[in-house]
Write an enzyme that holds these catalytic residues in place. Structure first.
Site, PDB file in Angstrom:
ATOM      1  N   ARG A   1      36.492  14.567   6.555  1.00  0.00           N
ATOM      2  CA  ARG A   1      38.087  13.912   6.406  1.00  0.00           C
ATOM      3  C   ARG A   1      38.423  13.708   4.857  1.00  0.00           C
ATOM      4  O   ARG A   1      39.399  13.734   4.328  1.00  0.00           O
ATOM      5  CB  ARG A   1      38.326  13.064   7.103  1.00  0.00           C
ATOM      6  CG  ARG A   1      38.611  13.147   8.480  1.00  0.00           C
ATOM      7  CD  ARG A   1      39.277  12.068   9.490  1.00  0.00           C
ATOM      8  NE  ARG A   1      39.656  12.583  10.801  1.00  0.00           N
ATOM      9  CZ  ARG A   1      38.782  12.637  11.755  1.00  0.00           C
ATOM     10  NH1 ARG A   1      37.621  12.314  11.705  1.00  0.00           N
ATOM     11  NH2 ARG A   1      39.294  12.868  13.129  1.00  0.00           N
TER      12      ARG A   1
ATOM     13  N   HIS B   1      35.314  10.716  19.952  1.00  0.00           N
ATOM     14  CA  HIS B   1      35.558  12.022  19.608  1.00  0.00           C
ATOM     15  C   HIS B   1      34.707  12.929  20.091  1.00  0.00           C
ATOM     16  O   HIS B   1      34.685  14.136  19.751  1.00  0.00           O
ATOM     17  CB  HIS B   1      35.598  12.086  17.828  1.00  0.00           C
ATOM     18  CG  HIS B   1      36.829  11.631  17.318  1.00  0.00           C
ATOM     19  ND1 HIS B   1      36.868  11.126  15.986  1.00  0.00           N
ATOM     20  CD2 HIS B   1      37.964  11.130  17.998  1.00  0.00           C
ATOM     21  CE1 HIS B   1      37.885  10.534  15.486  1.00  0.00           C
ATOM     22  NE2 HIS B   1      38.550  10.187  16.771  1.00  0.00           N
TER      23      HIS B   1
END
Ligand SMILES: [Zn+2]
Length: 254
Positions: free
Chosen positions: A41, A126
């Site tokens: 990210r 996640h």
């Protein structure tokens, strides 16, 4: 308090751990970068160059499922050999000493388990990319099983032999619902903690942002160890803007 230097940070962190009964770490990509796993990210990370595949696209198209697995195996060739770093090993030492009841993580790399924390004590918000499961019947498949069939069919994602369901890494994709059990267990651990350690997370991706705040409201002390500033630095009892491995290495049991 932002630690003025690494030595002060380590001393203060040691005191806080000493004074606490239930230390709950919340880990993000930053704890795994020294293991060679990049932060997807971060600016310049993979996801800024290659858009991740949405869950709806995965379901809708065989081509997308093939592409998803093609990317996964490319990643495996690059990062599959990653081993736990100093941060993981320090947390495992504290876990073995009875200080840490469980770890909450945003990471999908399985490195907390690889460093010796029991799978039932790792809450993965996640999911986990080191194995796969059938989206319909839930049966677990190992990556090697998927890859054998993927390679033999010229790059076609295999379906579940039991129910014909689609097989996907056991991760939570964009557009996929958050796992309810993991969210509930993360909440429980957060409430149980009297010291909450946010490590290597920018604390902006939902639901990460909610946990440090919940811990603090519940009376826990909050430590943030992250290379960059976060929006929770102001309410933290200790902030360490230093290398995670260096800050945690002194807590590895010899
Ligand atoms: Zn199935």
């Amino acid at each position: 308090m932002i630690a003025p230097d690494l030595e002060t940070a380590i001393r203060r962190l040691g005191e806080l751990i000493e004074e606490s009964a239930a230390v709950v770490p919340f880990t993000g990509a930053g704890i795994s970068t020294e293991c060679g796993i990049p932060d997807f990210r971060s600016p310049g990370g993979i996801w800024t160059k290659m858009r991740p595949i949405d869950f709806s696209d995965f379901l809708a198209s065989q081509d997308m499922r093939n592409e998803s697995w093609r990317r996964r195996f490319a990643m495996e060739d690059q990062f599959g050999g990653a081993r736990p770093g100093r941060g993981h090993r320090a947390l495992t030492s504290l876990y073995r000493a009875g200080k840490i009841p469980g770890v909450i993580t945003q990471n999908i790399d399985n490195l907390h388990q690889a460093s010796g924390i029991a799978a039932e004590h790792v809450v993965e918000l996640h999911g986990n990319t080191t194995y796969a499961s059938c989206l319909d019947c839930g049966k677990r498949y190992e990556l090697s099983w998927v890859r054998e069939r993927f390679d033999a069919s010229g790059g076609r994602s295999p379906d579940c032999p039991g129910c014909n369901g689609y097989i996907k890494t056991a991760t939570v994709s964009f557009g996929q619902a958050m796992p309810e059990t993991a969210m509930r267990r993360a909440q429980e651990l957060t409430e149980l903690s009297d010291l909450f350690l946010a490590i290597g997370s920018s604390l902006v991706v939902w639901p990460a942002a909610g946990f440090p705040l919940a811990a603090k409201r519940n009376g826990a002390r909050l430590v943030i160890i992250n290379r960059d500033a976060t929006e929770f630095d102001d309410i933290a009892d200790l902030v360490v803007h230093d290398d995670i491995g260096s800050a945690l290495a002194p807590f590895i049991a010899q």
